[in-house]
Design a protein around this motif. Structure first.
Motif, PDB file in Angstrom:
ATOM      1  N   MET A   1      -5.717  21.598  42.250  1.00 58.08           N
ATOM      2  CA  MET A   1      -4.633  20.777  41.285  1.00 58.08           C
ATOM      3  C   MET A   1      -3.382  20.027  41.877  1.00 58.08           C
ATOM      4  SD  MET A   1      -6.883  20.391  39.020  1.00 58.08           S
ATOM      5  CE  MET A   1      -5.619  19.049  38.066  1.00 58.08           C
ATOM      6  N   LYS A   2      -3.437  20.634  43.210  1.00 59.01           N
ATOM      7  CA  LYS A   2      -2.144  19.983  43.858  1.00 59.01           C
ATOM      8  C   LYS A   2      -2.064  18.766  43.942  1.00 59.01           C
ATOM      9  CE  LYS A   2       0.451  24.013  43.838  1.00 59.01           C
ATOM     10  NZ  LYS A   2       1.560  24.187  43.103  1.00 59.01           N
ATOM     11  N   ASP A   3      -3.284  18.244  44.461  1.00 58.89           N
ATOM     12  CA  ASP A   3      -3.509  16.978  44.734  1.00 58.89           C
ATOM     13  C   ASP A   3      -3.220  15.807  43.636  1.00 58.89           C
ATOM     14  OD1 ASP A   3      -6.526  17.503  46.869  1.00 58.89           O
ATOM     15  OD2 ASP A   3      -4.346  17.512  47.257  1.00 58.89           O
ATOM     16  N   SER A   4      -3.223  16.555  42.348  1.00 56.65           N
ATOM     17  CA  SER A   4      -3.119  15.666  41.196  1.00 56.65           C
ATOM     18  C   SER A   4      -1.624  15.056  41.169  1.00 56.65           C
ATOM     19  CB  SER A   4      -3.468  16.346  39.889  1.00 56.65           C
ATOM     20  OG  SER A   4      -2.818  17.638  39.680  1.00 56.65           O
ATOM     21  N   CYS A 218       1.290  17.192  29.867  1.00 57.24           N
ATOM     22  CA  CYS A 218       2.259  16.648  30.670  1.00 57.24           C
ATOM     23  C   CYS A 218       2.028  16.739  32.067  1.00 57.24           C
ATOM     24  CB  CYS A 218       3.870  17.376  30.275  1.00 57.24           C
ATOM     25  SG  CYS A 218       3.636  19.088  30.609  1.00 57.24           S
ATOM     26  N   LEU A 219       2.998  16.190  32.927  1.00 55.87           N
ATOM     27  CA  LEU A 219       3.029  16.349  34.399  1.00 55.87           C
ATOM     28  C   LEU A 219       2.845  17.965  34.748  1.00 55.87           C
ATOM     29  CD1 LEU A 219       5.420  13.830  35.844  1.00 55.87           C
ATOM     30  CD2 LEU A 219       3.164  13.603  36.002  1.00 55.87           C
ATOM     31  N   TRP A 220       3.788  18.610  34.354  1.00 58.00           N
ATOM     32  CA  TRP A 220       3.543  20.128  34.508  1.00 58.00           C
ATOM     33  C   TRP A 220       2.050  20.756  34.124  1.00 58.00           C
ATOM     34  CZ3 TRP A 220       2.984  24.137  30.933  1.00 58.00           C
ATOM     35  CH2 TRP A 220       3.000  25.488  31.258  1.00 58.00           C
ATOM     36  N   GLN A 221       1.568  20.229  33.196  1.00 55.06           N
ATOM     37  CA  GLN A 221       0.190  21.022  32.545  1.00 55.06           C
ATOM     38  C   GLN A 221      -0.927  20.538  33.575  1.00 55.06           C
ATOM     39  OE1 GLN A 221       0.131  22.206  29.499  1.00 55.06           O
ATOM     40  NE2 GLN A 221      -2.070  22.308  29.140  1.00 55.06           N
ATOM     41  N   ILE A 222      -0.822  19.514  34.509  1.00 55.84           N
ATOM     42  CA  ILE A 222      -2.076  18.959  35.216  1.00 55.84           C
ATOM     43  C   ILE A 222      -1.650  19.435  36.597  1.00 55.84           C
ATOM     44  CG2 ILE A 222      -2.599  17.153  33.590  1.00 55.84           C
ATOM     45  CD1 ILE A 222      -1.247  15.142  35.770  1.00 55.84           C
ATOM     46  N   SER A 223      -0.259  19.744  37.108  1.00 51.94           N
ATOM     47  CA  SER A 223      -0.061  19.947  38.572  1.00 51.94           C
ATOM     48  C   SER A 223       0.843  21.374  38.736  1.00 51.94           C
ATOM     49  CB  SER A 223       0.795  18.667  38.877  1.00 51.94           C
ATOM     50  OG  SER A 223       1.878  18.689  38.347  1.00 51.94           O
ATOM     51  N   ALA A 224       1.219  21.867  37.884  1.00 51.71           N
ATOM     52  CA  ALA A 224       2.060  23.054  38.195  1.00 51.71           C
ATOM     53  C   ALA A 224       2.082  24.138  37.166  1.00 51.71           C
ATOM     54  CB  ALA A 224       3.606  22.617  38.465  1.00 51.71           C
ATOM     55  N   ARG A 225       0.941  23.973  36.425  1.00 51.52           N
ATOM     56  CA  ARG A 225       0.946  25.327  35.293  1.00 51.52           C
ATOM     57  C   ARG A 225       1.135  26.533  35.631  1.00 51.52           C
ATOM     58  NH1 ARG A 225      -4.383  25.271  31.149  1.00 51.52           N
ATOM     59  NH2 ARG A 225      -3.474  26.324  29.519  1.00 51.52           N
ATOM     60  N   GLU A 226       0.529  26.856  36.976  1.00 53.99           N
ATOM     61  CA  GLU A 226       0.742  28.315  37.193  1.00 53.99           C
ATOM     62  C   GLU A 226       2.242  28.709  37.959  1.00 53.99           C
ATOM     63  OE1 GLU A 226      -0.290  25.935  40.888  1.00 53.99           O
ATOM     64  OE2 GLU A 226      -0.763  25.905  38.848  1.00 53.99           O
ATOM     65  N   ASP A 227       2.989  27.427  38.256  1.00 50.59           N
ATOM     66  CA  ASP A 227       4.417  27.745  38.776  1.00 50.59           C
ATOM     67  C   ASP A 227       5.233  28.422  37.638  1.00 50.59           C
ATOM     68  OD1 ASP A 227       6.848  27.438  40.247  1.00 50.59           O
ATOM     69  OD2 ASP A 227       6.491  25.358  40.582  1.00 50.59           O
ATOM     70  N   GLU A 228       5.857  29.549  38.422  1.00 51.53           N
ATOM     71  CA  GLU A 228       6.678  30.411  37.330  1.00 51.53           C
ATOM     72  C   GLU A 228       8.161  29.699  37.292  1.00 51.53           C
ATOM     73  OE1 GLU A 228       6.430  34.127  38.872  1.00 51.53           O
ATOM     74  OE2 GLU A 228       4.591  34.405  38.446  1.00 51.53           O
ATOM     75  N   ASP A 229       8.642  28.672  38.149  1.00 48.51           N
ATOM     76  CA  ASP A 229       9.907  28.293  38.200  1.00 48.51           C
ATOM     77  C   ASP A 229      10.178  27.222  36.911  1.00 48.51           C
ATOM     78  OD1 ASP A 229      12.366  27.396  38.821  1.00 48.51           O
ATOM     79  OD2 ASP A 229      11.368  25.795  40.412  1.00 48.51           O
ATOM     80  N   SER A 262     -10.587  24.032  34.253  1.00 52.61           N
ATOM     81  CA  SER A 262     -10.381  25.083  35.455  1.00 52.61           C
ATOM     82  C   SER A 262      -9.983  26.320  34.820  1.00 52.61           C
ATOM     83  CB  SER A 262      -9.673  24.322  36.376  1.00 52.61           C
ATOM     84  OG  SER A 262      -8.377  24.263  36.160  1.00 52.61           O
ATOM     85  N   GLY A 263      -9.193  26.091  33.796  1.00 54.79           N
ATOM     86  CA  GLY A 263      -8.450  27.304  33.314  1.00 54.79           C
ATOM     87  C   GLY A 263      -7.439  28.019  34.129  1.00 54.79           C
TER      88      GLY A 263
END
Length: 267
Positions: A1-4, A218-229, A262-263
């Motif tokens: 999902m990073k490419d998204s 949102c953008l976070w939901q599709i590209s950085a959901r696993e990011d803890e920052d 993808s979960g």
């Protein structure tokens, strides 16, 4: 999902954004003023009414006045999209409701006060995925928070039910929020709404994310959901705020489908 993330066209984040947002929020901050003594009884009545408004409530009222109006195309997309979603997903909504009642004692829906447009609170609807005493247990689990900001997330949260783990993994617990969109509390695309207690713990420059209606995705939901920052999460919200348009919303909605299936990053 990073490419998204690369597929979404937006301006690069610059360090001045935090300073701009900080100054903007300071300009909106409440400054108490005394009402000068007057003989007019009407003015005295107004002064008494003014005293009943707490600084916290006044902050929300003032901040709301500076919000950008929602574009007509976005209002139409929200109303049409949420209406279609509620009809299409109605059999699934009913099935999940029955499964929740069979899985654990308690209500089907979880209602929580979240911070909306301008920080104004609204009632958010979710399928219940946790124990009924989850909110009371939260204070005892705060030291296990894996996110470095006011938002709370932890792996293997003991409050989550058996069925709740499946619902949360595929974001099925969020489906009732289409009703929030239909009501006008939320938008299909926008910053994810935080509980009012977590929203109150944001830094000053974070408050810029309140300038738009909160969204289901949102953008976070599709590209950085696993990011803890949490700071990175807010930067993505502000990037969306600066570049909101019909095609960007459409891209985010389409990219949300594989992100949810993808979960990845769900807890």
């Amino acid at each position: 999902m990073k490419d998204s993330r690369a597929m979404i066209e937006h301006d690069a984040w610059d360090a001045s954004a935090e300073a701009d947002a900080t100054q903007r929020t300071r300009n909106h901050r409440y400054r108490p003023q005394r009402v000068p003594p007057q003989q007019d009884s009407g003015a005295k009545t107004m002064a008494k009414e003014d005293q009943r408004i707490t600084p916290e409530v006044r902050n929300v009222i003032i901040e709301t006045l500076f919000n950008k109006p929602t574009p007509y195309w976005k209002l139409a997309m929200d109303r049409v999209g949420s209406s279609i979603a509620l009809v299409v997903f109605s059999p699934l909504l009913l099935a999940i409701a029955v499964a929740i009642k069979l899985d654990s004692p308690g209500p089907v829906f979880f209602l929580q006060k979240r911070a909306g447009l301008g920080g104004q609170p609204f009632t958010l609807y979710k399928f219940r995925s946790m124990r009924t005493d989850a909110e009371a247990m939260k204070a005892t689990l705060m030291h296990l928070n894996e996110r470095n900001g006011p938002a709370f997330k932890m792996t293997d949260d003991p409050r989550v039910t058996r069925l709740g783990r499946i619902l949360r993994k595929y974001s099925l617990d969020e489906l009732p929020q289409f009703y929030n969109v239909f009501r006008g509390d939320m938008s299909l695309v926008g910053p994810r709404p935080l509980p009012v207690t977590e929203d109150a713990g944001m830094c000053t420059w974070h408050c810029m994310r309140r300038d738009l209606k909160p969204g289901i995705t949102c953008l976070w939901q599709i590209s950085a959901r696993e990011d803890e920052d949490f700071d990175g999460w807010v930067r993505l919200d502000i990037q969306y705020l600066r570049n909101v348009n019909f095609w960007l919303d459409l891209k985010i909605l389409l990219l949300t489908i594989p992100a949810v299936l993808s979960g990845k990053g769900a807890k």
